[in-house]
Design an enzyme around this catalytic site. Sequence first.
Site, PDB file in Angstrom:
ATOM      1  N   GLU A 247       0.787  -1.239   0.000  1.00 50.52           N
ATOM      2  CA  GLU A 247       0.000   0.000   0.000  1.00 50.52           C
ATOM      3  C   GLU A 247       0.817   1.286   0.000  1.00 50.52           C
ATOM      4  O   GLU A 247       0.420   2.277  -0.611  1.00 50.52           O
ATOM      5  CB  GLU A 247      -0.924   0.016   1.235  1.00 50.52           C
ATOM      6  CG  GLU A 247      -2.039  -1.010   1.209  1.00 50.52           C
ATOM      7  CD  GLU A 247      -3.205  -0.585   0.325  1.00 50.52           C
ATOM      8  OE1 GLU A 247      -3.118   0.477  -0.307  1.00 50.52           O
ATOM      9  OE2 GLU A 247      -4.211  -1.303   0.279  1.00 50.52           O
TER      10      GLU A 247
ATOM     11  N   SER B 286     -29.606 -28.467  50.962  1.00 51.21           N
ATOM     12  CA  SER B 286     -28.848 -28.667  52.212  1.00 51.21           C
ATOM     13  C   SER B 286     -27.519 -27.933  52.220  1.00 51.21           C
ATOM     14  O   SER B 286     -26.710 -28.141  53.130  1.00 51.21           O
ATOM     15  CB  SER B 286     -28.599 -30.165  52.430  1.00 51.21           C
ATOM     16  OG  SER B 286     -29.809 -30.860  52.575  1.00 51.21           O
TER      17      SER B 286
END
Length: 533
Positions: free
Chosen positions: A85, A345
């Site tokens: 680029e 429990s």
Amino acid sequence: MKIQIIKYFKQLSITRKVILILITILVIGYIFCLPRQLFHVPYSTVVTDRNGELLGARIASDGQWRFPPRTTTPEKIKQCLITFEDRHFYRHWGVNPVSISRAAYQNLKNKRIVSGGSTLTMQTIRLARNESRTFGEKFIEMILATRLEFRASKEKILSMYISHAPFGGNVVGLDAATWRYFGHPAEELSWAEAAMLAVLPNAPAMIHLSKSRQLLLNKRNRLLKQLYARKIIDNSTYELAISEPLPDEPHPLPQTAPHLVSRFYQERNGKYSISTIDRGIQTQIENAAERWSNEFNRSDIRNLAILVIDIRTNQVVAYCGNVNFERKQAGNQVDVIQAPRSTGSILKPFLYYAMLQEGSLLPHTLLPDIPVNINGFTPQNFSLQFEGAVPASEALARSLNIPAVTMLQRYGVPKFHTFLRQIGLKTINRPASHYGLSLILGGAEATLWDVTNAYAYMGRSLLQLPQTECSLLLADAEGSGESEVFASGKSTDTFQSGAAWQTFNALTEVNRPEEIDWKSIPSMHPIAWKTGT
């Protein structure tokens, strides 16, 4: 000095004054022309384990896979991008006059736009502005690009570009692209993979995996040849890279600890979070949960959850909120760790501890296990049998209901209710009278998160460590510490080590669901545990 400047200004002609004012306005406009925050887009929620391995992600609110911005760019993708680029990226100030002139000449010669001449800095501005491509917009991009060069370093500009560049479909940014196309992080890219990603943003709508694959392959290989010509890669690397095929289709993102990822999505939407989870342990836990789920399905039990806390670090290392997350049925997407459920429990050890701590009970204190009727309340043991007189430690180990009710009656429901609130059981929020003696037998609801934290408090008291809520968030992308969303930071010194040790010692006698005699095997570790049916 100020007076001299004023005198000098007054001596100038009107024309020069106007020119000076215009120049001042232009300079001020240039200084403030670039917004403080360039990108105003939503990001995906990304969650990793403690070592940075991706656990999962949730798509951004605009339907894009756009991971939170990076702060660095891997070397391979950097070399590929600059070569493809903007070869002069490190030598210009945002605009390359040679590239602009060449692009203008080519466009005029062909009477259409065939080249843009944009630098990576200009492309970053274009991604941020997202405006139509016109000559006027190009000029604005050039101005803003030079301004961005004054504000940010080259590395920062490159990371901004690579975090917001389009990679085809709804994939935006390097991290999302590497996971969707290759199934691994950007730091593990091969040269062929990096080259493919470098050429994709150039025309992501025209060339991608499902369209013009041969053109994409040709562009990738041309870039690899340029890398070889510039001696960035050697011959063997080049030959291996061009022989590497393109991926066939996008990969699904990992789905590890999906309920935790969903929780981060709800509470830290759009952020990159490093969790305390250990991916290896998490995977083992999820496999175990799936095996047990297959067993429980025979009894029409379709939901289960597992939470694992490292007592010493006070961090969650495994978070399995439920099983079969992807099925979207039978409540499988419900996070059971956060959902209030009957305590069964599971609260009995806390009552045992509280009575030991205040001195109203000893491990060998005999408790009555006989038929009782307390104002119409007639508790029964699971076995429907009665044992007569039972030592308190044995009653706890065997989870006998009648001795537990007797203990709560002696200790006092209001006092135990207050104790449970102190140790963090936030969902037990109704008055003590609402629960009564059934509080010890599952008459209240609590979350697995709160209950596990309470047991962790007890365990940390034995190690003389602070009793604080465990954490889920190790750090975010900025490196800051954990959020109060995941750990309140509140500390409690409720548990004392002496009574806690006695409680855990009694719970080591709980029968394990194993067919072997674990006590006869030296390699088996003693485990304090409690069921809470």
